[in-house]
Design a protein around this motif. Structure first.
Motif, PDB file in Angstrom:
ATOM      1  N   ASP A 105     -33.249  14.503  43.705  1.00 30.81           N
ATOM      2  CA  ASP A 105     -32.580  13.264  44.115  1.00 30.81           C
ATOM      3  C   ASP A 105     -33.031  12.834  45.507  1.00 30.81           C
ATOM      4  N   VAL A 106     -33.173  13.800  46.408  1.00 34.52           N
ATOM      5  CA  VAL A 106     -33.632  13.494  47.766  1.00 34.52           C
ATOM      6  C   VAL A 106     -35.068  12.981  47.731  1.00 34.52           C
ATOM      7  N   LYS A 107     -35.913  13.608  46.926  1.00 39.12           N
ATOM      8  CA  LYS A 107     -37.313  13.184  46.829  1.00 39.12           C
ATOM      9  C   LYS A 107     -37.440  11.774  46.263  1.00 39.12           C
ATOM     10  N   SER A 108     -36.448  11.342  45.486  1.00 41.55           N
ATOM     11  CA  SER A 108     -36.515  10.011  44.872  1.00 41.55           C
ATOM     12  C   SER A 108     -36.280   8.890  45.874  1.00 41.55           C
ATOM     13  N   ILE A 109     -35.983   9.242  47.131  1.00 41.37           N
ATOM     14  CA  ILE A 109     -35.784   8.215  48.159  1.00 41.37           C
ATOM     15  C   ILE A 109     -37.017   7.329  48.272  1.00 41.37           C
ATOM     16  N   SER A 110     -38.206   7.936  48.113  1.00 36.42           N
ATOM     17  CA  SER A 110     -39.452   7.178  48.262  1.00 36.42           C
ATOM     18  C   SER A 110     -39.882   6.477  46.975  1.00 36.42           C
ATOM     19  N   ASP A 111     -39.110   6.618  45.903  1.00 33.93           N
ATOM     20  CA  ASP A 111     -39.460   5.996  44.621  1.00 33.93           C
ATOM     21  C   ASP A 111     -39.143   4.504  44.671  1.00 33.93           C
ATOM     22  N   PRO A 112     -40.143   3.621  44.596  1.00 31.94           N
ATOM     23  CA  PRO A 112     -39.880   2.180  44.698  1.00 31.94           C
ATOM     24  C   PRO A 112     -39.079   1.624  43.522  1.00 31.94           C
ATOM     25  N   ASN A 113     -38.998   2.373  42.417  1.00 26.76           N
ATOM     26  CA  ASN A 113     -38.276   1.905  41.237  1.00 26.76           C
ATOM     27  C   ASN A 113     -36.875   2.491  41.125  1.00 26.76           C
ATOM     28  N   ASP A 114     -36.485   3.301  42.092  1.00 29.45           N
ATOM     29  CA  ASP A 114     -35.144   3.875  42.076  1.00 29.45           C
ATOM     30  C   ASP A 114     -34.106   2.757  42.128  1.00 29.45           C
ATOM     31  N   ILE A 115     -33.154   2.757  41.205  1.00 27.33           N
ATOM     32  CA  ILE A 115     -32.217   1.643  41.071  1.00 27.33           C
ATOM     33  C   ILE A 115     -31.332   1.486  42.303  1.00 27.33           C
ATOM     34  N   THR A 116     -30.936   2.618  42.921  1.00 33.92           N
ATOM     35  CA  THR A 116     -30.119   2.539  44.134  1.00 33.92           C
ATOM     36  C   THR A 116     -30.896   1.886  45.263  1.00 33.92           C
ATOM     37  N   ARG A 117     -32.155   2.263  45.401  1.00 33.89           N
ATOM     38  CA  ARG A 117     -33.008   1.672  46.433  1.00 33.89           C
ATOM     39  C   ARG A 117     -33.206   0.179  46.182  1.00 33.89           C
ATOM     40  N   VAL A 118     -33.463  -0.187  44.930  1.00 32.12           N
ATOM     41  CA  VAL A 118     -33.684  -1.600  44.585  1.00 32.12           C
ATOM     42  C   VAL A 118     -32.442  -2.434  44.884  1.00 32.12           C
ATOM     43  N   GLU A 119     -31.264  -1.905  44.522  1.00 30.67           N
ATOM     44  CA  GLU A 119     -30.021  -2.637  44.770  1.00 30.67           C
ATOM     45  C   GLU A 119     -29.764  -2.804  46.259  1.00 30.67           C
ATOM     46  N   ARG A 120     -30.027  -1.761  47.042  1.00 23.04           N
ATOM     47  CA  ARG A 120     -29.795  -1.847  48.475  1.00 23.04           C
ATOM     48  C   ARG A 120     -30.696  -2.910  49.111  1.00 23.04           C
ATOM     49  N   ILE A 121     -31.969  -2.884  48.748  1.00 20.79           N
ATOM     50  CA  ILE A 121     -32.898  -3.866  49.318  1.00 20.79           C
ATOM     51  C   ILE A 121     -32.486  -5.284  48.936  1.00 20.79           C
ATOM     52  N   TYR A 122     -32.054  -5.453  47.710  1.00 15.69           N
ATOM     53  CA  TYR A 122     -31.585  -6.767  47.266  1.00 15.69           C
ATOM     54  C   TYR A 122     -30.356  -7.201  48.061  1.00 15.69           C
ATOM     55  N   SER A 123     -29.428  -6.283  48.289  1.00 17.75           N
ATOM     56  CA  SER A 123     -28.222  -6.623  49.055  1.00 17.75           C
ATOM     57  C   SER A 123     -28.571  -6.956  50.499  1.00 17.75           C
ATOM     58  N   TRP A 124     -29.581  -6.283  51.055  1.00 18.93           N
ATOM     59  CA  TRP A 124     -30.016  -6.582  52.419  1.00 18.93           C
ATOM     60  C   TRP A 124     -30.671  -7.960  52.499  1.00 18.93           C
ATOM     61  N   GLN A 125     -31.428  -8.306  51.479  1.00 20.14           N
ATOM     62  CA  GLN A 125     -32.053  -9.636  51.448  1.00 20.14           C
ATOM     63  C   GLN A 125     -30.992 -10.733  51.418  1.00 20.14           C
ATOM     64  N   LEU A 126     -29.944 -10.503  50.660  1.00 18.52           N
ATOM     65  CA  LEU A 126     -28.852 -11.479  50.598  1.00 18.52           C
ATOM     66  C   LEU A 126     -28.118 -11.544  51.937  1.00 18.52           C
ATOM     67  N   ALA A 127     -27.956 -10.394  52.597  1.00 16.49           N
ATOM     68  CA  ALA A 127     -27.311 -10.377  53.912  1.00 16.49           C
ATOM     69  C   ALA A 127     -28.135 -11.175  54.919  1.00 16.49           C
ATOM     70  N   TRP A 128     -29.445 -11.059  54.827  1.00 12.19           N
ATOM     71  CA  TRP A 128     -30.314 -11.813  55.740  1.00 12.19           C
ATOM     72  C   TRP A 128     -30.183 -13.320  55.492  1.00 12.19           C
TER      73      TRP A 128
END
Length: 403
Positions: free
Chosen positions: A230-253
């Motif tokens: 799970d920790v190693k998946s932090i760098s996975d660009p397709n990880d759903i948690t990572r994708v959702e976070r980036i999307y939420s940050w884009q909306l915050a911006w």
């Protein structure tokens, strides 16, 4: 102070959330009110004139005023309530009553003890916390990480007749294992930053590196394979948690660009985010709307909800606190009778805790949670102790410089 201990006991361990019969007693509220009255009875009313504490007051007032342009007034009230309780029940009494070496040392030992209980709770409850601002695995990992440097780097400053340095090292290890028990990826990042901070900021870098390196190597052998993956998946660009976070940050911006000065108001990201989504999020990377969900980042929450006004206050506070701690780290009294090492060791510990917290908070919505604000209060208290010692050191200065 009995009521201060009571307030922080309920603030961190949350027995009112675990046992229904305790909640109606309103013990945290009563202890907070008592502390406010005790603070008001202080002749000088320590704290509120301090420039750093005033920044916290300004931020709290700004949260309250933001109700004027909010979509959801109730969440403004909740955010302001959290800030006001932290300020009046925690920060101001800490600054007023604990600006003395022994009192502050005893309080920090108590603070570490509470976090060790939280770590034990994490082991017994699958990594979750007791409730409130530390109910979630990520939130619990965040506060445990912030306590590790205080226990490890402050072990000599905080040791006494009963609590020795070795016991505080054990406490730091318990806190570290508590972070691992949460199985939080953000918590792991925060733990790594806390350990690096201990090595880089603290004294005896080689010794600390060796001690922490051995502990890390032993711990790694017992980590569940699922958690390592799970920790190693932090760098996975397709990880759903990572994708959702980036999307939420884009909306915050986008939210910030539309409301750059004042933001959308305290606690209102979740209630405004749908207005900035295209086609209700169906065309987004996560194929659904984020309406009602948090921004998953202290900083993106900060800019979206408070705009340039709140962000300026917040970062000005951070810069002043870091400058305060750095000044304490470098302070060396002329008189050997004054415990300069007490000040420098604790300043380095609090600075490391603060940096770990701020790094870990990049991935968690913790803007109105009390822990950052308490670390700021710790810095102010320590600086006040240093200032008092500096006053005592002036006669030594005069003797040294006299012809």
């Amino acid at each position: 102070m009995f009521f201060t201990g009571l307030f922080f006991f309920f603030e961190f361990l949350r027995p009112q959330d675990m046992y229904s019969f305790i909640a109606p007693l309103k013990i945290p509220l009563i202890s907070g009110i008592v502390l406010i009255f005790l603070w008001l009875n202080q002749g000088k009313r320590y704290g509120w004139k301090d420039r750093r504490i005033r920044l916290i007051i300004y931020f709290t007032v700004f949260c309250a005023v933001s109700i004027l342009w909010s979509n959801n007034q109730y969440w403004v009230w909740l955010s302001f309530q959290d800030m006001a309780i932290t300020l009046l029940g925690g920060i101001l009494p800490l600054v007023a009553f604990y600006a003395a070496k022994n009192r502050f040392r005893n309080f920090l030992v108590f603070y570490i003890f509470l976090h060790c209980i939280l770590a034990a709770w994490a082991f017994a409850h699958k990594g979750t916390g007791p409730g409130g601002s530390i109910g979630d695995e990520n939130d619990l990992a965040l506060v445990l990480n912030a306590a590790i440097p205080i226990a490890f780097m402050g072990r000599h400053a905080l040791s006494g007749r009963v609590i020795g340095p070795k016991l505080l090292v054990i406490a730091a290890a318990i806190l570290g294992f508590g972070v691992i028990a949460t199985e939080s990826r953000g918590g792991f990042v925060g733990l790594a930053i806390a350990l690096c901070g201990i090595i880089m900021i603290g004294k005896h870098r080689i010794r600390n590196f060796l001690i922490l390196g051995v502990l890390a190597a032993i711990t790694y052998q017992f980590l569940p394979a699922e958690y390592v993956g799970d920790v190693k998946s932090i760098s996975d660009p397709n990880d759903i948690t990572r994708v959702e976070r980036i999307y939420s940050w884009q909306l915050a911006w986008k939210m910030f660009l539309a409301n750059p000065i004042l933001g959308v108001s305290a606690g209102n990201y979740a209630w405004s985010v749908a207005d900035y989504e295209v086609n209700q999020g169906i065309d987004s990377p996560i194929k659904r709307s984020l309406a009602g969900r948090a921004a998953h980042s202290l900083y993106f929450t900060l800019i979206a909800e408070t705009g340039l006004v709140g962000t300026t206050i917040y970062f000005l506070l951070i810069f002043r606190i870091i400058a305060t701690l750095w000044k304490c780290i470098r302070w060396q009294p002329l008189s050997p009778a004054l415990p300069g090492k007490f000040i420098s060791d604790l300043a380095a510990a609090i600075l490391t805790s603060l940096l770990s917290y701020l790094a870990c908070a990049s991935f968690i919505t913790v803007l109105y949670y009390p822990h950052f604000w308490y670390l700021c209060a710790f810095a102010v208290v320590l600086d006040e102790i240093r200032r008092k010692m500096e006053t005592q050191d002036k006669p030594s200065l005069e003797i040294t410089t006299s012809p």
